[in-house]
Design an enzyme around this catalytic site. Structure first.
Site, mmCIF file in Angstrom:
data_model
loop_
_atom_site.group_PDB
_atom_site.id
_atom_site.type_symbol
_atom_site.label_atom_id
_atom_site.label_comp_id
_atom_site.label_asym_id
_atom_site.label_seq_id
_atom_site.Cartn_x
_atom_site.Cartn_y
_atom_site.Cartn_z
ATOM 1 N N GLY A 1 1.796 -14.584 5.058
ATOM 2 C CA GLY A 1 0.922 -14.079 6.110
ATOM 3 C C GLY A 1 1.592 -14.037 7.475
ATOM 4 O O GLY A 1 2.652 -14.622 7.692
ATOM 5 N N ARG B 1 0.800 -1.230 0.000
ATOM 6 C CA ARG B 1 0.000 0.000 0.000
ATOM 7 C C ARG B 1 0.833 1.281 0.000
ATOM 8 O O ARG B 1 0.329 2.364 -0.230
ATOM 9 C CB ARG B 1 -0.951 -0.009 1.223
ATOM 10 C CG ARG B 1 -2.112 -0.962 1.051
ATOM 11 C CD ARG B 1 -2.814 -1.266 2.368
ATOM 12 N NE ARG B 1 -2.079 -2.252 3.165
ATOM 13 C CZ ARG B 1 -2.497 -2.738 4.335
ATOM 14 N NH1 ARG B 1 -3.627 -2.305 4.859
ATOM 15 N NH2 ARG B 1 -1.788 -3.633 4.990
#
Ligand code: UD1
Ligand code: CA
Length: 469
Positions: A83, A19
């Site tokens: 993850g 992001r």
């Protein structure tokens, strides 16, 4: 009895930080002059010794490791980033021997050591399998939400990620900070039961909450008093707001210690900077790195000072740049002085407008007030360096030293061609080019003599006034 020494701290720092839309790994982005990860490690070092800190790296692992290697931490490789749950799986071998671990996120950099200690103590006192540090920020959007069994219970049912929140869960305001304490035995007994059944197809550490509840162990939450401490940095806008928070904290600490800062919101002061009481900082000052400033100084606007030592009673006028140098007590600089690495400005010395120094020692009470370059120079005390003086320190290949002894007077617009020495109390006439040593108390003239032609201008005007010209 389980003690604090049985804790390891694991810091998850393997993610890419998609992001941020940046080439640089997220945890290497800086706030308050240091990478995010360095902030987290510094907090962790207040809780356990560096050798009990295990940093999980993956994306740009070499760069990330190189940046924090000197801090003495250990590393774990998460070669592909599947993850946060997978990250902890990768650390299993290295940390399973500890009774408990504290898990921190490399992108939650404002966490205070006191809060980590509170989490540790609460976790131990409650004998929990998993303790989640939570907060209630004004805007919980984007964070995982912590669902308690009831509002007034410590007990947690599950953590639900933003994208998986049901309509009614979207009202939940208590967020998961990404910071946890785990008892290692139940953690590693259950971690292989994590699945990738979620929108990102990742192994979520957050799913450990529900798994541990299912295995009848205790999962609890502790709410941080100050939500600002656990805000994450997922976008450049968030990063800049965390930076502002840290800068404001630093200014507040300094003001509490007697430093006046006129418009703190405009000043950029790194965390390790030290300043004595009664020093005044005007608006738009930057103090960076390991800068140390004494008492009763005034740093005027638009000055940028890095890794430098400034003693007491120093006046820095507007627009000075000072880097890796020292300024002794009572000196006055600027406006617009450029003090480059290795400069030592002596007690009460004056350095003025558009004067540049590099690797130069300017002795006590000496003055270089205007438009001057002093490079590789040793200048004694009580020396006057006239406007426009240049030390010619570079012959295109090597750098050479200029020595100016105590009490010498260098007339304006002189060029001193190094290596060269000006003796004690000597004078250099204005406009000289000095290539040979000048003995003590001598006068050196290194310029052509002036020729004056009487009446020349008047004759020229007459000539021009003649008809036909
Ligand atoms: C995570 C939590 C979320 C919480 C938020 C708090 C999960 C699934 N969600 O979300 O509940 O509210 O943090 O900030 O954990 N990392 C690795 N390896 C990986 C993936 C991530 O080391 O494979 C590291 C990242 O570098 C980062 C940290 O783990 O430092 C958190 O990862 P990130 O992707 O930022 O998780 P969030 O979406 O913020
Ligand atoms: Ca994050």
């Amino acid at each position: 009895m389980t003690g604090a020494s049985d804790f390891a701290i694991v810091i998850m720092a393997a993610g890419k930080g998609t992001r941020l839309k940046s080439k640089r790994a997220k945890v290497l982005h800086e706030i308050a002059g240091q990478p995010l990860l360095a902030h987290v490690i510094r907090a962790a070092q207040q809780i356990v010794p560096a050798e009990n800190i295990h940093v999980i790296t993956g994306h740009q692992t070499e760069n990330v490791r190189a940046a924090v290697e000197p801090m003495g931490v250990k590393f774990v490789l998460q070669a592909d980033q599947r993850g946060t749950g997978h990250a902890i799986m990768c650390a299993r071998e290295q940390v399973a021997g500890y009774q408990n671990i504290l898990v921190l996120s490399g992108d939650v950099p404002l966490i205070r050591p006191e809060t980590i200690a509170r989490l540790r103590d609460f976790h131990l006192a409650k004998k929990a399998a998993m303790t989640i540090l939570t907060a209630e920020p004004p805007d919980p959007f984007g964070y995982g939400r912590v669902i308690r069994t009831s509002a007034d219970s410590d007990r947690v049912k599950a953590i639900v990620e933003q994208k998986a929140l049901s309509k009614s869960q979207q009202k939940e305001r208590e967020i998961n900070s990404g910071i946890y304490a785990f008892a290692t035995r139940p953690l590693f007994a259950n971690i292989d039961r994590l699945t990738t059944a979620n929108v990102h197809g990742e192994l979520y550490l957050t799913d450990m909450a529900a798994l541990l509840v299912k295995s009848k162990t205790k999962v609890i939450a502790l709410k941080a008093a100050d939500a600002a401490e656990v805000l994450g940095a997922n976008t450049l806008a968030e990063l800049s707001s965390l930076d502002a928070t840290l800068r404001a904290r630093k200014c507040n600490d300094l003001m509490a210690a007697g430093v006046s800062i006129y418009r703190p919101e405009t000043c950029v002061i790194d965390p390790d900077v030290e300043i004595g009481a009664d020093t005044i900082l005007e608006p738009f000052v930057q103090l960076l790195g390991r800068t140390c400033i004494g008492s009763d100084c005034r740093i005027r606007s638009f000055s940028v000072i890095s890794d430098s030592q400034i003693a007491d009673n120093v006046l820095i006028r507007p627009g000075c740049i000072i880097d890796q140098s020292s300024i002794a007590a009572g000196a006055q600089l600027g406006p617009y002085s450029h003090i480059r690495p290795g400069s030592e400005i002596g007690e009460g010395a004056h350095v003025g407008n558009f004067v540049e120094t590099k690797k130069t020692r300017l002795g006590r009470g000496s003055k270089a007030n205007h438009l001057t370059y002093l490079g590789d120079s040793e200048i004694g005390s009580g020396v006057n360096v006239g406007a426009g003086t240049i030390t010619c320190n570079y012959d295109g290949v090597n750098k050479h030293v200029t020595v100016i002894e105590d009490g010498a007077f260098i007339g304006s617009d002189s060029t001193l061609v190094a290596p060269v020495r000006i003796g004690k109390g000597a004078y250099v006439a204005a406009g000289s080019t000095i290539t040979d040593p000048v003995p003590a108390d001598a006068l050196a003239l290194g310029r052509t003599r002036q020729i004056t032609k009487e009446g020349w201008a008047a004759e020229r005007r007459e000539e021009r006034a003649k008809p036909g010209k």
